[in-house]
Design an enzyme around this catalytic site. Sequence first.
Site, PDB file in Angstrom:
ATOM      1  N   CYS B  80       7.218  -4.243   2.469  1.00  0.00           N
ATOM      2  CA  CYS B  80       7.654  -2.802   2.502  1.00  0.00           C
ATOM      3  C   CYS B  80       8.075  -2.268   4.093  1.00  0.00           C
ATOM      4  CB  CYS B  80       6.742  -1.958   2.160  1.00  0.00           C
ATOM      5  SG  CYS B  80       7.110   0.064   1.653  1.00  0.00           S
ATOM      6  N   HIS B 185       6.200  -3.939  -3.346  1.00  0.00           N
ATOM      7  CA  HIS B 185       4.985  -4.293  -3.205  1.00  0.00           C
ATOM      8  C   HIS B 185       4.622  -5.437  -3.997  1.00  0.00           C
ATOM      9  CE1 HIS B 185       3.755  -1.395  -0.124  1.00  0.00           C
ATOM     10  NE2 HIS B 185       4.813  -0.711  -0.714  1.00  0.00           N
ATOM     11  N   GLU B 187       1.795  -7.202  -3.826  1.00  0.00           N
ATOM     12  CA  GLU B 187       0.311  -6.842  -3.938  1.00  0.00           C
ATOM     13  C   GLU B 187      -0.087  -6.054  -5.227  1.00  0.00           C
ATOM     14  OE1 GLU B 187       1.888  -5.731  -1.659  1.00  0.00           O
ATOM     15  OE2 GLU B 187       1.122  -3.823  -1.050  1.00  0.00           O
TER      16      GLU B 187
END
Lengths: 258, 204
Positions: B80, B185, B187
């Site tokens: 990001c 993202h 994650e």
Amino acid sequence: MRRVRIIPVLTVDGSKLVKTVKFKKPNYLGDPINAIKIFNDKEVDEVVVLDITASKNNKDINFQLVEEMAGECFMPLAYGGGVKTFDHIQKLFSIGVEKVILNSVLETNIDLITKVANHYGAQSTVVALDIKKNIWGTPKVHFRSGKKSSNIKPIDFAQKVESAGAGEILINNIDRDGTFKGLDMELINSIATSVNIPVIACGGAHSIENIKDGIVCGGASAVAAGSLFAYKANNTASILINYPSQEELHKEVFKHLS
Amino acid sequence: MITIVDYGLGNLASIKNMIKKVGGEATISSNLEEIGNASKLILPGVGAFNKGMENISNMGLQSILNKKVLEDRVPILGICLGMQLLTNYSEEGDVKGLGWIDAKTARFRLSSKILKVPHMGWADISINQKQHPIFSGLEDTIRYYFVHSYYVRCKSEKNVLCTAKHEIDFACGIVKDNIIGFQFHPEKSHKFGMTLLKNYIDYC
């Protein structure tokens, strides 16, 4: 192809997962961590967690539960409920929450939005606009889990929080909450067209088609729902954590979007 | 050991959680010695570009990062804002970045009335460099979670790993040697992201 977010809302009371009707009558559903695990399996877009008693009862945020939920979550997690200070916000981000949702605190401290947005970015700063119609049928903004009414018009408040730096607005329609009466397209549209930030519509969704209409007709950027994803076939006697498959989403929602 | 660089911005806990979930081990640190000893780095970040660069500079991290990445050639994954910081410059705050990849970070200027900024939500991506090990074992249709108001424009196509669309097509993954960046993202992107992070641990 454009995708839009379809977001399950988990309402918690202490450490219990509950679902309300018009912000009242909490019905016990089970364990919130278990719900997160099911939503992981179903690959949901994002999850909103709202503690519905933290603000109302002036309780502290259940950080332990939030941390556990965030730790289990393979998708973004937004948290709201009892968020009163910048310390709360720092703690929430440090335990793995992606977005904080502000509501009751804004009654007196709208500047908190600016502070959060400056520090964590507008995209992490969500405002929940809890809306209920007054006896003349005019929608008004409410605070404290709907307990505290105000004379503020939703559009005015939406524009105010946008200029304060909010990155997103969650419209929570109290009158439709848990009723399966359908999203209030007129209300959603009035707000979505008055701001430039994404608006998430919540309250009353009864089907995937209704969600699609919230986007296409209502002009929302995303739709959230609690009861729809908590009960089987909209029957509140039958608890079943559910979420549409990718095939359904493509067929019923995405392919209808411009 | 993977070190997640803590420069005061971003959601570090979720990256650490996810690394653990896919079988890796990561620490979060802003300590120069720990960063100096890292075998792999992750540069996370959520927030404003200028604030990110300011923090990196104030915390004295720039020279150790330059040494690790440019001299020691330790793999680094920017996520990001962490990806945007890899570029030369950002319109956000009108400041210089780390400049490791020849690219700039520009603001979305959309003509659409429907699409909004920030670009927030899931998007399918197209992979330009299918042979890159970071994409090992991924299916053809893959989607990731994005939240950003600025996007990266590479000077050269050879630095573009993958692209996504938000009115315009933009680079959502960039690469140069040991340096990788993702705008989205991983994650927070279910199995699609887990696979990327596992590939980063295993193959990069």
